[in-house]
Design a protein around this motif. Sequence first.
Motif, mmCIF file in Angstrom:
data_model
loop_
_atom_site.group_PDB
_atom_site.id
_atom_site.type_symbol
_atom_site.label_atom_id
_atom_site.label_comp_id
_atom_site.label_asym_id
_atom_site.label_seq_id
_atom_site.Cartn_x
_atom_site.Cartn_y
_atom_site.Cartn_z
ATOM 1 N N UNK A 40 0.834 -1.199 0.000
ATOM 2 C CA UNK A 40 0.000 0.000 0.000
ATOM 3 C C UNK A 40 0.870 1.250 0.000
ATOM 4 N N UNK A 41 1.972 1.221 0.751
ATOM 5 C CA UNK A 41 2.880 2.362 0.801
ATOM 6 C C UNK A 41 3.676 2.524 -0.492
ATOM 7 N N UNK A 42 3.672 1.502 -1.346
ATOM 8 C CA UNK A 42 4.398 1.561 -2.608
ATOM 9 C C UNK A 42 3.496 1.948 -3.775
ATOM 10 N N UNK A 48 11.848 6.926 -0.762
ATOM 11 C CA UNK A 48 10.867 6.663 0.296
ATOM 12 C C UNK A 48 11.369 5.479 1.123
ATOM 13 N N UNK A 49 11.321 5.647 2.418
ATOM 14 C CA UNK A 49 11.772 4.611 3.344
ATOM 15 C C UNK A 49 10.563 4.082 4.096
ATOM 16 N N UNK A 50 10.379 2.771 4.061
ATOM 17 C CA UNK A 50 9.231 2.124 4.691
ATOM 18 C C UNK A 50 9.737 1.250 5.828
ATOM 19 N N UNK A 51 9.328 1.591 7.035
ATOM 20 C CA UNK A 51 9.760 0.848 8.219
ATOM 21 C C UNK A 51 8.637 -0.050 8.721
ATOM 22 N N UNK A 97 2.994 -0.057 9.612
ATOM 23 C CA UNK A 97 4.043 0.313 8.659
ATOM 24 C C UNK A 97 4.101 1.837 8.585
ATOM 25 N N UNK A 98 5.326 2.380 8.623
ATOM 26 C CA UNK A 98 5.546 3.823 8.560
ATOM 27 C C UNK A 98 6.310 4.156 7.284
ATOM 28 N N UNK A 99 5.868 5.177 6.565
ATOM 29 C CA UNK A 99 6.550 5.604 5.339
ATOM 30 C C UNK A 99 7.110 7.004 5.528
ATOM 31 N N UNK A 100 8.373 7.177 5.124
ATOM 32 C CA UNK A 100 9.059 8.458 5.257
ATOM 33 C C UNK A 100 9.574 8.890 3.882
ATOM 34 N N UNK A 101 9.182 10.059 3.436
ATOM 35 C CA UNK A 101 9.748 10.639 2.226
ATOM 36 C C UNK A 101 10.959 11.457 2.638
ATOM 37 N N UNK A 102 12.103 11.079 2.128
ATOM 38 C CA UNK A 102 13.347 11.653 2.615
ATOM 39 C C UNK A 102 13.422 13.162 2.401
ATOM 40 N N UNK A 103 12.810 13.660 1.353
ATOM 41 C CA UNK A 103 12.862 15.110 1.111
ATOM 42 C C UNK A 103 12.187 15.881 2.241
ATOM 43 N N UNK A 104 11.126 15.302 2.822
ATOM 44 C CA UNK A 104 10.452 15.965 3.936
ATOM 45 C C UNK A 104 11.272 15.845 5.217
#
Length: 227
Positions: A80-82, A179-182, A203-210
């Motif tokens: 889902x995060x992808x 994007x990093x998904x933990x 699941x946590x998603x992080x956009x590195x630019x933010x």
Amino acid sequence: DIQNTLCPSPGAMPQAKEIPQEEGEGGSRRSSWGLLLTAGVGGTLVALYAVVTPFVTPALRKVCLPFVPATAAQIQNVLKMLENRSGSLVDIGSGDGRIVIAAAKKGFQAVGYELNPWLVWYSRYHAWRDGVHQNTKFYISDLWKVSFSHYTNVVVFGVPQMMPQLKKKLEEELECNARIIACRFPFPCWIPDHTTGEGIDTVWAYDLKHCRGCETKNLEIPPETGS
């Protein structure tokens, strides 16, 4: 008479005791069984060492990354995060390859890094069995010795002890569009852009630019104002 006393006749000569043939064969049989038993025990110990060592060795490291299979809910949450994402994908600590294979089925060129060789070999077989071996690669490697600079999607199944160090590594290596998904454990110093799932399936998603933008903003010193 004296001659007869000192030199007994040939018929009276004492004879050496013969070893029964059956006793000799039995001893040989026992010796063979002993050798076979020793060889069997030795072979079993060697095989056991070969199987156990890859599982025990990671546990002796300073930061242990144990193998815990991803649940079906976790896999769906990662997918889902992808959604609406493209580019290459890497799973750090790929275990038995479930995430990599699921991502490959969605069209990603997916790669997994795993320290346990048995899990890597199983992952390759699983990918071949599911018909996605051309879109997947699995490597036996320590994650701290790998550069992730050419990946735009990163999936992490980590433990709390490794997250701060891994955060620094990813910040240094990844591009801003990554994007990093933990899974299971979030990054303690980042604010997630998206979150889904409950409990161990979160699941946590992080956009590195933010993440980089937030850190830069927090480091800015507010201008002094005149009194």
